[in-house]
Design an enzyme around this catalytic site. Structure first.
Site, PDB file in Angstrom:
ATOM      1  N   TYR A   1       2.032   3.495  -3.286  1.00 15.05           N
ATOM      2  CA  TYR A   1       1.234   2.467  -2.623  1.00 15.05           C
ATOM      3  C   TYR A   1       1.521   1.088  -3.210  1.00 15.05           C
ATOM      4  O   TYR A   1       1.778   0.119  -2.486  1.00 15.05           O
ATOM      5  CB  TYR A   1      -0.244   2.820  -2.772  1.00 15.05           C
ATOM      6  CG  TYR A   1      -1.205   1.869  -2.097  1.00 15.05           C
ATOM      7  CD1 TYR A   1      -1.327   1.859  -0.715  1.00 15.05           C
ATOM      8  CD2 TYR A   1      -2.005   1.013  -2.844  1.00 15.05           C
ATOM      9  CE1 TYR A   1      -2.233   1.007  -0.082  1.00 15.05           C
ATOM     10  CE2 TYR A   1      -2.907   0.163  -2.231  1.00 15.05           C
ATOM     11  CZ  TYR A   1      -3.019   0.167  -0.851  1.00 15.05           C
ATOM     12  OH  TYR A   1      -3.917  -0.677  -0.238  1.00 15.05           O
TER      13      TYR A   1
ATOM     14  N   LYS B   1       3.219  -2.110  -1.186  1.00 12.15           N
ATOM     15  CA  LYS B   1       2.454  -3.342  -1.005  1.00 12.15           C
ATOM     16  C   LYS B   1       3.151  -4.523  -1.678  1.00 12.15           C
ATOM     17  O   LYS B   1       3.104  -5.655  -1.176  1.00 12.15           O
ATOM     18  CB  LYS B   1       1.032  -3.167  -1.545  1.00 12.15           C
ATOM     19  CG  LYS B   1       0.167  -2.223  -0.706  1.00 12.15           C
ATOM     20  CD  LYS B   1       0.004  -2.726   0.719  1.00 12.15           C
ATOM     21  CE  LYS B   1      -1.024  -1.910   1.489  1.00 12.15           C
ATOM     22  NZ  LYS B   1      -1.201  -2.399   2.874  1.00 12.15           N
TER      23      LYS B   1
END
Length: 263
Positions: A152, A156
């Site tokens: 993640y 991002k």
């Protein structure tokens, strides 16, 4: 044939943040285009929201490039997307040892590849219409990764790089590209996650929310409306591009190594 109407597209719209963004954007004459993986939930949330004008709602698996292409063609038949909010996200726990290849690939597909594909699909229409705005929803994990967020945090962080690249490439077409960097945001999904991950009772979960709120200088985590307000600002401002704005209540500005000082 496209009708010429202006459209604001929000991905991941069935979630609390996506729906808050949709409500905020649906106040200035644009017709909303909302998509989510869960078709039943998005219909339910749209019905509950009571929009003045019915949005166009689509079920869409952002992991499927073919489905994304078909979706873009369907939307283009209704008008020109001049606001694109890449809000949908996939988050799976796991450090670099525990995270599976499937987790990593799904995170890449939803958090980074999908914003690229959607921007690629809709930017020509924005250019032809004289301009537009793309807002990408990143995360504080892009700047200060916490444990167990390998995939993640990586995607991002990549999304911030994509934001800057698109701003540099598309500025001459009057297309502004920016990113929001939210902290933990109070949503029903977060409440379920914090409870399930730790096996907490509702009372203990409230205490954990209190603890997390105390880590923020403003004394609380974000609300979905905080994110929506920042998105709306970036969607309508005329000369901000390539920027990544933290909506984190001062979290990443605060070094919490020392005990708090009394006044």
């Amino acid at each position: 044939m496209a009708t010429g109407q202006r459209l604001a597209l929000v991905t991941g719209a069935a979630g609390d943040i996506g729906m808050a963004i949709a409500r905020r954007l649906g106040t200035d004459g644009r017709r909303l285009v909302l998509c989510d993986l869960d078709s039943e939930r998005i219909r339910s949330r749209v019905a509950e929201a009571g929009f003045a004008r019915d949005p166009l709602s689509f079920a869409l698996d952002l992991r499927d490039p073919g489905a994304v292409d078909a979706f873009a063609r369907d939307v283009a038949a209704h008008g020109t997307v001049d606001i694109l909010v890449n809000n949908a996200a996939f988050q799976h726990d796991g450090d670099v040892i525990r995270a599976s290849l499937e987790d990593f690939d799904d995170s890449y597909a939803v958090n980074l590849r999908a914003p690229f594909l959607l921007s690629k699909a809709f930017a020509p229409g924005m250019r032809n219409a004289g301009g537009g705005a793309i807002v990408n929803i990143a995360s504080v994990h892009a700047l200060a990764a916490g444990p167990g967020r390998a995939a993640y945090a990586t995607m991002k962080a990549g999304l911030l790089g994509l934001t800057r690249s698109m701003a540099a490439d598309l500025g001459r077409h009057n297309i502004r590209v920016n990113a929001i960097i939210p902290t933990a945001t109070r949503t029903s999904a977060l409440e379920r996650s914090w409870s399930q991950e730790r096996g907490m009772s509702a009372g203990v979960r409230t205490s954990y929310f209190d603890w997390a709120s105390g880590q923020h200088p403003m004394g609380r985590i974000a609300e979905a409306e905080d994110i929506a307000e920042a998105v709306k600002m970036l969607a309508v401002t005329s000369f901000i591009s390539g920027e990544s704005i933290r909506v984190d209540g001062g979290l990443l500005s605060s070094l919490r190594l020392l005990p708090p000082q009394g006044n």
